[in-house]
Design a protein around this motif. Structure first.
Motif, short mmCIF file in Angstrom:
data_model
loop_
_atom_site.label_atom_id
_atom_site.label_comp_id
_atom_site.label_asym_id
_atom_site.label_seq_id
_atom_site.Cartn_x
_atom_site.Cartn_y
_atom_site.Cartn_z
N ASP A 285 0.86 -1.19 0.00
CA ASP A 285 0.00 0.00 0.00
C ASP A 285 0.89 1.23 0.00
N ASP B 105 -0.78 -1.45 -4.14
CA ASP B 105 -0.26 -0.90 -5.38
C ASP B 105 0.89 -1.81 -5.83
N TYR C 82 2.25 1.04 -10.73
CA TYR C 82 0.82 0.98 -11.05
C TYR C 82 0.04 1.24 -9.76
N GLU C 83 -0.77 2.29 -9.80
CA GLU C 83 -1.63 2.62 -8.67
C GLU C 83 -2.91 1.81 -8.76
N ASN C 84 -3.32 1.24 -7.65
CA ASN C 84 -4.60 0.52 -7.59
C ASN C 84 -5.70 1.54 -7.32
N TRP D 198 -5.77 -1.22 -12.23
CA TRP D 198 -4.39 -0.76 -12.27
C TRP D 198 -4.23 0.43 -13.19
N MET E 51 4.09 7.43 -8.58
CA MET E 51 4.18 6.60 -7.38
C MET E 51 5.62 6.28 -7.00
#
Length: 321
Positions: free
Chosen positions: A221, A229, A244-246, A255, A261
């Motif tokens: 996270d 993530d 890749y951000e969730n 994603w 990030m």
């Protein structure tokens, strides 16, 4: 009327421009949910001296700090410092009983059978993914290969990453595909921790295709919004770090490619795997990356709430979802 319509249209156009101009700057909140910027600071003194590659992290001796399993060759590294400042010492006796079919391998740790200690999955190049049950304890590991619990034959699916991607309470195994650059997938456990049922799914990540080959997939996270993530670390020379951000949830991931990030991290060409793990006890995952001639660590400083982003339709939907 012929003169009124152009004038009315011109006034409407000006109004729209004013509205859009006012709306463009967007200050990121910690729970923004999309296009989040996270700051990282290099902490080389947190990284171990090179004793192998492709680290898997977890507390192996019950002292509440993070230890490591490494590969090429297979070994272990104990954290003798603590949760505030990690210090490292080789502890290869932890893996002395493990016999691998090949030396080239990648490992990860997780409590697959839910018995309170950490088990081990190892991807062996040209052989497949092997599962080793921890038949010791949470403070003194001992490993026994158990193909009945999990075994994936073949040379295409490694390295493995232990993560509960669907939030159902058991661990799944995310993998990079060696034969096809950018391909990543997942072995879902559709059973239970004690009676697993494994289903391979190359669509698990919704069609994203990270740059590079032989990806080490790292989950945590990163932005503190309650879901996993991902940072993808490819094999040396084949690609670059990508994030890749969730933007979905801990039970249904979506994603979004977002290099913000990993703001502040350089792109190394000699990567040999990494892991996202909280090294200093602040409940934020830091990033430990192994390289050809050493290891480097980056402290997660948290989301950058001062960052300003240009507005986009995806951003608008995320802000008002």
């Amino acid at each position: 009327m012929n003169g009124y319509l152009p004038l009315y249209g011109r006034m409407l156009q000006i109004a729209l421009v004013l509205v859009i101009t006012v709306s463009v700057p967007l200050i990121l909140a910690e729970d923004a949910g999309a296009d989040t910027v996270v700051d990282w600071v290099e902490r080389d003194n947190w990284a171990p001296l090179q004793t192998g590659y492709h680290p898997g992290a977890g507390d192996l001796d019950g002292d509440l700090d993070i230890d490591l399993i490494v590969c090429d060759p297979l070994g272990a590294v104990e954290n003798v410092g603590g949760t505030l400042l990690p210090l490292w010492s080789q502890k290869n006796e932890w893996v002395a009983g493990i016999v691998l079919p090949v030396e080239e391998a990648q490992a990860d740790l997780g409590d697959f059978d839910n018995d309170g200690d950490l088990d081990l999955v190892i991807g062996c190049h040209g052989e497949g993914i092997l599962y080793f049950e921890n038949t010791g304890s949470s403070s003194s590991p001992a490993w026994t290969r158990n193909d009945d619990y999990f075994y994936a034959s073949g040379w295409t699916t490694c390295p493995p990453s232990a993560v509960d991607l669907d939030g159902d309470g058991d661990l799944d195994i995310a993998v990079g595909h060696h034969g096809f650059p950018g391909a990543i997938g997942c072995y879902w456990n559709d059973g239970t921790p004690t009676e697993p049922s494994w289903v391979m799914d190359w669509t698990a990540f919704g069609g994203i295709s990270p740059c590079g080959a032989y990806h080490d997939l790292n989950f945590g996270d990163i932005d503190g919004d309650g879901d996993f993530d991902m940072i993808t670390s490819p094999e040396a020379g084949t690609g670059v770090l990508q994030a890749y951000e969730n933007t979905g949830s801990d039970t249904s991931a979506q994603w979004l490619f977002n290099l913000g990030m990993i703001s502040g991290m350089p792109q190394y060409g000699d990567m040999r795997g990494g892991c996202l793990v909280d090294l200093n006890g602040d409940d934020r995952p830091d990033f430990l990356v192994y390289r050809a001639y050493g290891a480097t660590c980056y402290r997660n400083e948290g989301p950058d709430t001062t960052a300003v982003k240009e507005i986009s339709w995806g951003r608008v939907k995320a802000e008002f979802r």
